[in-house]
Design a protein around this motif. Sequence first.
Motif, PDB file in Angstrom:
ATOM      1  N   GLN A  97       0.833  -1.202   0.000  1.00  0.00           N
ATOM      2  CA  GLN A  97       0.000   0.000   0.000  1.00  0.00           C
ATOM      3  C   GLN A  97       0.870   1.254   0.000  1.00  0.00           C
ATOM      4  O   GLN A  97       0.595   2.219  -0.723  1.00  0.00           O
ATOM      5  N   ALA A  98       1.932   1.244   0.802  1.00  0.00           N
ATOM      6  CA  ALA A  98       2.816   2.410   0.883  1.00  0.00           C
ATOM      7  C   ALA A  98       3.498   2.675  -0.459  1.00  0.00           C
ATOM      8  O   ALA A  98       3.624   3.832  -0.890  1.00  0.00           O
ATOM      9  N   PHE A  99       3.944   1.611  -1.124  1.00  0.00           N
ATOM     10  CA  PHE A  99       4.575   1.762  -2.436  1.00  0.00           C
ATOM     11  C   PHE A  99       3.603   2.370  -3.446  1.00  0.00           C
ATOM     12  O   PHE A  99       3.952   3.270  -4.218  1.00  0.00           O
ATOM     13  N   ILE A 100       2.371   1.871  -3.446  1.00  0.00           N
ATOM     14  CA  ILE A 100       1.376   2.356  -4.405  1.00  0.00           C
ATOM     15  C   ILE A 100       0.967   3.789  -4.079  1.00  0.00           C
ATOM     16  O   ILE A 100       0.851   4.641  -4.972  1.00  0.00           O
ATOM     17  N   LYS A 101       0.773   4.065  -2.808  1.00  0.00           N
ATOM     18  CA  LYS A 101       0.367   5.408  -2.386  1.00  0.00           C
ATOM     19  C   LYS A 101       1.437   6.438  -2.722  1.00  0.00           C
ATOM     20  O   LYS A 101       1.137   7.590  -3.070  1.00  0.00           O
ATOM     21  N   SER A 102       2.701   6.030  -2.638  1.00  0.00           N
ATOM     22  CA  SER A 102       3.806   6.956  -2.917  1.00  0.00           C
ATOM     23  C   SER A 102       4.004   7.204  -4.407  1.00  0.00           C
ATOM     24  O   SER A 102       4.720   8.124  -4.799  1.00  0.00           O
ATOM     25  N   GLY A 103       3.423   6.340  -5.236  1.00  0.00           N
ATOM     26  CA  GLY A 103       3.547   6.514  -6.675  1.00  0.00           C
ATOM     27  C   GLY A 103       4.661   5.721  -7.317  1.00  0.00           C
ATOM     28  O   GLY A 103       4.828   5.766  -8.543  1.00  0.00           O
ATOM     29  N   ILE A 104       5.443   4.972  -6.528  1.00  0.00           N
ATOM     30  CA  ILE A 104       6.555   4.215  -7.113  1.00  0.00           C
ATOM     31  C   ILE A 104       6.121   2.832  -7.602  1.00  0.00           C
ATOM     32  O   ILE A 104       6.917   2.097  -8.185  1.00  0.00           O
ATOM     33  N   ALA A 105       4.882   2.469  -7.334  1.00  0.00           N
ATOM     34  CA  ALA A 105       4.357   1.187  -7.819  1.00  0.00           C
ATOM     35  C   ALA A 105       2.873   1.323  -8.130  1.00  0.00           C
ATOM     36  O   ALA A 105       2.176   2.164  -7.554  1.00  0.00           O
ATOM     37  N   LYS A 106       2.418   0.503  -9.034  1.00  0.00           N
ATOM     38  CA  LYS A 106       0.994   0.458  -9.360  1.00  0.00           C
ATOM     39  C   LYS A 106       0.366  -0.870  -8.966  1.00  0.00           C
ATOM     40  O   LYS A 106      -0.831  -0.947  -8.717  1.00  0.00           O
ATOM     41  N   ARG A 107       1.205  -1.900  -8.914  1.00  0.00           N
ATOM     42  CA  ARG A 107       0.671  -3.243  -8.664  1.00  0.00           C
ATOM     43  C   ARG A 107       1.726  -4.089  -7.959  1.00  0.00           C
ATOM     44  O   ARG A 107       2.897  -4.101  -8.348  1.00  0.00           O
ATOM     45  N   CYS A 108       1.309  -4.797  -6.901  1.00  0.00           N
ATOM     46  CA  CYS A 108       2.236  -5.630  -6.126  1.00  0.00           C
ATOM     47  C   CYS A 108       1.644  -7.023  -5.917  1.00  0.00           C
ATOM     48  O   CYS A 108       0.430  -7.188  -5.812  1.00  0.00           O
ATOM     49  N   LEU A 109       2.528  -7.984  -5.848  1.00  0.00           N
ATOM     50  CA  LEU A 109       2.162  -9.347  -5.505  1.00  0.00           C
ATOM     51  C   LEU A 109       2.693  -9.621  -4.101  1.00  0.00           C
ATOM     52  O   LEU A 109       3.903  -9.552  -3.865  1.00  0.00           O
ATOM     53  N   VAL A 110       1.803  -9.895  -3.162  1.00  0.00           N
ATOM     54  CA  VAL A 110       2.191 -10.163  -1.774  1.00  0.00           C
ATOM     55  C   VAL A 110       1.824 -11.597  -1.426  1.00  0.00           C
ATOM     56  O   VAL A 110       0.673 -12.008  -1.592  1.00  0.00           O
ATOM     57  N   ILE A 111       2.815 -12.341  -0.941  1.00  0.00           N
ATOM     58  CA  ILE A 111       2.643 -13.772  -0.681  1.00  0.00           C
ATOM     59  C   ILE A 111       3.062 -14.096   0.753  1.00  0.00           C
ATOM     60  O   ILE A 111       4.012 -13.529   1.284  1.00  0.00           O
TER      61      ILE A 111
END
Length: 352
Positions: free
Chosen positions: A146-160
């Motif tokens: 969420q932090a990565f996406i909120k900061s703008g450095i990511a749009k999509r993450c895979l969390v396992i």
Amino acid sequence: MGIRISGTGSYIPSSVEKNADFKEHQFLNTDGSEFQQENNVIIEKFKAITGIGERRYADHQLTSSDLAVLAAEKAITNAGIDPETIDYIILAHNFGDVKHGTIQSDLLPCLASRVKHSLRIRNPKCVAYDILFGCPGWVEGVIQAQAFIKSGIAKRCLVIGSETLSRVVDKHDRDSMIYSDGAGATIIEASEEDDGILSHETASFTYDEAYYLFFGKSNNQDLCPDTRYIKMDGRKIYEFALKHVPLAMKTCLDNSGCDIKDVKKIFIHQANEKMDEAILKRFYRLYKTEIPDGIMPMSIHKFGNSSVATVPTLFDLVKNGQLKGHELRKGDIIMFASVGAGMHINAITYKY
């Protein structure tokens, strides 16, 4: 804009280890002495406290990263995305890849890199890393995504979250009956709606509590003292969880702006049935209100405690209508919460 879970997947091993399978085990006290009680009495008490009747063990040829790949493939398919568009792969575990019949943990390369390799993702800007955060690892991975996406450095993450705890247990320790194997995966991405993560809370208690879970020698004094297994101080963990988890959950929920009466489901780390029930009771007591029926799905009875995998696998089961008596509807307010080695606690308030 929201940040939501757009896809889920889980891998629950098919190999079932029932409580009866432990009847021939030689359970010993920490000093190596034998218990006065027979195994059937020990197992009955264990079932009454933990709620566990059986657990799942991974097939011998599979490692933790293999389970993670199997769960990740399902999450990617469920989300309907191109894996090349994933910006981060965050893999929560605690013991790396431990091959069946061995005692050494393999962490080189990191498990997230192995997963990316197995998924055949070419994009070098898809960053893959592991997170070691005890049982709350998957929840913390979602918070980081969420932090990565909120900061703008990511749009999509895979969390396992993936683990093969059956490979690191001391068979002479009755606590070994708690642990199991499994993996759960989620795709986290931005949403144009106001759904998804509403708030989160994380805390690390280490001053006195850091070693409530630890690596220690076997209870069997005849075995090599340098070979280590997962150990825990169950009483201290229980008391710690009851004191701190409900407060963290309350802070998380209050920060979301939602009312306790809005919450439809609470997905708590499947560590111990009695402990989870006590956490829930204390959480609702903080709001001076009654616990609604069916608020807390449970999977521990059949799947045991698979550490970082319990919450995402449970969520995947409920989301896909595979847990009788439980369902999710669009707009439902739900919570995720976990506690584990560190000692770490975290929680998320989420609009489904």
